[in-house]
Motif scaffolding. Sequence first.
Motif, PDB file in Angstrom:
ATOM      1  N   LEU A 216       0.847  -1.194  -0.007  1.00 39.64           N
ATOM      2  CA  LEU A 216      -0.200  -0.243  -0.061  1.00 39.64           C
ATOM      3  C   LEU A 216       0.989   1.208  -0.017  1.00 39.64           C
ATOM      4  O   LEU A 216       0.644   2.145  -0.632  1.00 39.64           O
ATOM      5  CB  LEU A 216      -1.013   0.080   1.115  1.00 39.64           C
ATOM      6  N   LEU A 217       2.125   1.208   0.727  1.00 39.58           N
ATOM      7  CA  LEU A 217       2.961   2.395   0.718  1.00 39.58           C
ATOM      8  C   LEU A 217       3.413   2.782  -0.792  1.00 39.58           C
ATOM      9  O   LEU A 217       3.512   3.615  -1.029  1.00 39.58           O
ATOM     10  CB  LEU A 217       3.938   2.100   1.622  1.00 39.58           C
ATOM     11  N   ALA A 218       3.652   1.455  -1.335  1.00 33.68           N
ATOM     12  CA  ALA A 218       4.093   1.683  -2.908  1.00 33.68           C
ATOM     13  C   ALA A 218       2.805   2.186  -3.622  1.00 33.68           C
ATOM     14  O   ALA A 218       3.384   2.888  -4.754  1.00 33.68           O
ATOM     15  CB  ALA A 218       4.564   0.466  -3.248  1.00 33.68           C
ATOM     16  N   VAL A 219       1.627   2.028  -3.402  1.00 30.71           N
ATOM     17  CA  VAL A 219       0.687   2.527  -4.434  1.00 30.71           C
ATOM     18  C   VAL A 219       0.806   4.124  -4.207  1.00 30.71           C
ATOM     19  O   VAL A 219       0.260   4.736  -5.366  1.00 30.71           O
ATOM     20  CB  VAL A 219      -0.666   1.961  -3.902  1.00 30.71           C
ATOM     21  N   GLY A 220       1.157   4.574  -3.259  1.00 33.17           N
ATOM     22  CA  GLY A 220       1.356   6.061  -3.113  1.00 33.17           C
ATOM     23  C   GLY A 220      -0.219   6.898  -2.856  1.00 33.17           C
ATOM     24  O   GLY A 220      -0.735   7.708  -3.401  1.00 33.17           O
ATOM     25  N   LEU A 221      -0.963   6.272  -1.677  1.00 28.54           N
ATOM     26  CA  LEU A 221      -2.243   6.734  -1.273  1.00 28.54           C
ATOM     27  C   LEU A 221      -2.030   8.055  -0.616  1.00 28.54           C
ATOM     28  O   LEU A 221      -0.763   8.489  -0.150  1.00 28.54           O
ATOM     29  CB  LEU A 221      -2.790   5.670  -0.085  1.00 28.54           C
ATOM     30  N   PRO A 222      -2.869   8.871  -0.559  1.00 24.66           N
ATOM     31  CA  PRO A 222      -2.814  10.337   0.037  1.00 24.66           C
ATOM     32  C   PRO A 222      -2.501  10.130   1.361  1.00 24.66           C
ATOM     33  O   PRO A 222      -2.612   9.331   2.139  1.00 24.66           O
ATOM     34  CB  PRO A 222      -4.125  10.779  -0.014  1.00 24.66           C
ATOM     35  N   SER A 223      -1.571  11.311   1.764  1.00 24.97           N
ATOM     36  CA  SER A 223      -0.977  11.171   3.335  1.00 24.97           C
ATOM     37  C   SER A 223      -2.133  11.287   4.138  1.00 24.97           C
ATOM     38  O   SER A 223      -3.154  11.985   3.931  1.00 24.97           O
ATOM     39  CB  SER A 223      -0.219  12.327   3.204  1.00 24.97           C
ATOM     40  N   GLY A 224      -1.860  10.402   5.354  1.00 24.66           N
ATOM     41  CA  GLY A 224      -2.892  10.369   6.242  1.00 24.66           C
ATOM     42  C   GLY A 224      -3.602   9.073   6.246  1.00 24.66           C
ATOM     43  O   GLY A 224      -4.495   8.968   6.969  1.00 24.66           O
ATOM     44  N   TRP A 225      -3.591   8.292   5.236  1.00 27.58           N
ATOM     45  CA  TRP A 225      -4.085   7.111   5.280  1.00 27.58           C
ATOM     46  C   TRP A 225      -4.028   6.254   6.589  1.00 27.58           C
ATOM     47  O   TRP A 225      -2.657   6.331   7.269  1.00 27.58           O
ATOM     48  CB  TRP A 225      -3.938   6.137   4.120  1.00 27.58           C
ATOM     49  N   ALA A 226      -4.780   5.349   7.116  1.00 24.81           N
ATOM     50  CA  ALA A 226      -4.399   4.812   8.383  1.00 24.81           C
ATOM     51  C   ALA A 226      -4.262   3.088   8.334  1.00 24.81           C
ATOM     52  O   ALA A 226      -5.000   2.674   7.638  1.00 24.81           O
ATOM     53  CB  ALA A 226      -5.830   5.224   9.238  1.00 24.81           C
ATOM     54  N   VAL A 227      -3.933   2.559   9.583  1.00 22.55           N
ATOM     55  CA  VAL A 227      -3.903   1.340   9.813  1.00 22.55           C
ATOM     56  C   VAL A 227      -4.482   1.043  10.987  1.00 22.55           C
ATOM     57  O   VAL A 227      -3.999   1.597  12.052  1.00 22.55           O
ATOM     58  CB  VAL A 227      -2.349   0.379   9.598  1.00 22.55           C
ATOM     59  N   LYS A 228      -5.420   0.235  11.184  1.00 21.72           N
ATOM     60  CA  LYS A 228      -5.970  -0.018  12.555  1.00 21.72           C
ATOM     61  C   LYS A 228      -5.277  -1.270  12.894  1.00 21.72           C
ATOM     62  O   LYS A 228      -5.475  -2.368  12.445  1.00 21.72           O
ATOM     63  CB  LYS A 228      -7.330  -0.228  12.168  1.00 21.72           C
ATOM     64  N   ASP A 229      -4.443  -1.160  13.895  1.00 22.00           N
ATOM     65  CA  ASP A 229      -3.568  -2.353  14.518  1.00 22.00           C
ATOM     66  C   ASP A 229      -4.454  -2.745  15.637  1.00 22.00           C
ATOM     67  O   ASP A 229      -4.399  -2.284  16.732  1.00 22.00           O
ATOM     68  CB  ASP A 229      -2.315  -1.626  15.073  1.00 22.00           C
ATOM     69  N   SER A 230      -5.118  -3.793  15.169  1.00 14.93           N
ATOM     70  CA  SER A 230      -6.456  -4.125  16.136  1.00 14.93           C
ATOM     71  C   SER A 230      -5.847  -4.965  17.250  1.00 14.93           C
ATOM     72  O   SER A 230      -6.796  -4.860  18.122  1.00 14.93           O
ATOM     73  CB  SER A 230      -7.095  -5.270  15.385  1.00 14.93           C
ATOM     74  N   PHE A 231      -4.616  -5.146  17.453  1.00 14.85           N
ATOM     75  CA  PHE A 231      -4.100  -5.844  18.804  1.00 14.85           C
ATOM     76  C   PHE A 231      -3.171  -5.038  19.428  1.00 14.85           C
ATOM     77  O   PHE A 231      -2.364  -5.767  19.949  1.00 14.85           O
ATOM     78  CB  PHE A 231      -3.998  -7.445  18.586  1.00 14.85           C
ATOM     79  N   SER A 232      -2.887  -3.917  18.976  1.00 14.08           N
ATOM     80  CA  SER A 232      -1.517  -3.134  19.371  1.00 14.08           C
ATOM     81  C   SER A 232      -0.381  -4.056  19.404  1.00 14.08           C
ATOM     82  O   SER A 232       0.320  -3.864  20.234  1.00 14.08           O
ATOM     83  CB  SER A 232      -1.946  -2.810  20.779  1.00 14.08           C
ATOM     84  N   MET A 233      -0.115  -4.669  18.250  1.00 17.23           N
ATOM     85  CA  MET A 233       1.099  -5.476  18.112  1.00 17.23           C
ATOM     86  C   MET A 233       2.054  -5.028  17.008  1.00 17.23           C
ATOM     87  O   MET A 233       3.139  -5.686  16.934  1.00 17.23           O
ATOM     88  CB  MET A 233       0.650  -7.027  17.901  1.00 17.23           C
ATOM     89  N   LEU A 234       1.785  -3.967  16.230  1.00 15.05           N
ATOM     90  CA  LEU A 234       2.686  -3.646  15.394  1.00 15.05           C
ATOM     91  C   LEU A 234       3.590  -2.562  15.595  1.00 15.05           C
ATOM     92  O   LEU A 234       3.098  -1.780  16.425  1.00 15.05           O
ATOM     93  CB  LEU A 234       1.923  -3.166  13.861  1.00 15.05           C
ATOM     94  N   GLU A 235       4.759  -2.351  15.024  1.00 12.03           N
ATOM     95  CA  GLU A 235       5.511  -1.212  14.976  1.00 12.03           C
ATOM     96  C   GLU A 235       5.760  -0.843  13.674  1.00 12.03           C
ATOM     97  O   GLU A 235       6.198  -1.495  12.633  1.00 12.03           O
ATOM     98  CB  GLU A 235       7.131  -1.793  15.743  1.00 12.03           C
TER      99      GLU A 235
END
Length: 246
Positions: free
Chosen positions: A65-84
């Motif tokens: 998704l980063l490579a797609v170049g979505l508009p700045s501010g797009w979000a990831v819901k880290d549903s279990f608070s496990m991602l860095e």
Amino acid sequence: MLEGKIIRAARNNAEWCDAVCRAHGNPGEFHEGMWLNRHQVPRFYPNVGTLGAPSQQQLDLIDGLLAVGLPSGWAVKDSFSMLELESRGFKMLFEAEWIYLPVARLKEIVSARTSARWEIVRNDLALAEWESAWSSAAGDTSKERIFLPALLENEDIAVVAGYRDDHIVAGAIANRSNGVVGWSNFFAPAAEILDAAAASLATLSGVFNGLPIVGYERGDDLRNALALGFESLGPLRVWTFAGSKT
């Protein structure tokens, strides 16, 4: 190991996000451990929601998704608070808690009553009024619709409204999936929050009878949910893409 309740809550929320995107003509994709949408999504909605423990596949999909170049501010819901995700150019937008209302507790509040008259929203005219009231309560000044009439055609979704003097003053949305009902987008006058929340849940129990309620909240809204009898299941985070990967 993640427990079943929190996994069902995360999946239900992803199903809701997908339904909103689908109503806009841009449905997402469900992969093992993740929901994602490669298109621009309605405001307040993420492009990613994790559905399981962290994996390399999740990170690869986020990198895609980063490579797609979505508009700045797009979000990831880290549903279990496990991602860095800081090293990928994200910053944490907020933290919240998944919540769960058992059927036994729901049955205790189905007799809730307020001075508002509660009804199911069944047409786009009422839905537009509902969204206007919701937007005002949320302080959202955008005129672009989020909740489109296609949502009303889905038998697993219900929009409820609290009326006073024939005007919508409170409301909520519910979506059914995987044996639970998601409760979201609740709003009401500040002086009536607890009573109106109970009334919205009571109304929804008549639509999706016999299923526990899930959702997520933070701050005062979380405290109010716990006061109503919801259980806290565990944390989630929402990350927003702030710039280039470091």
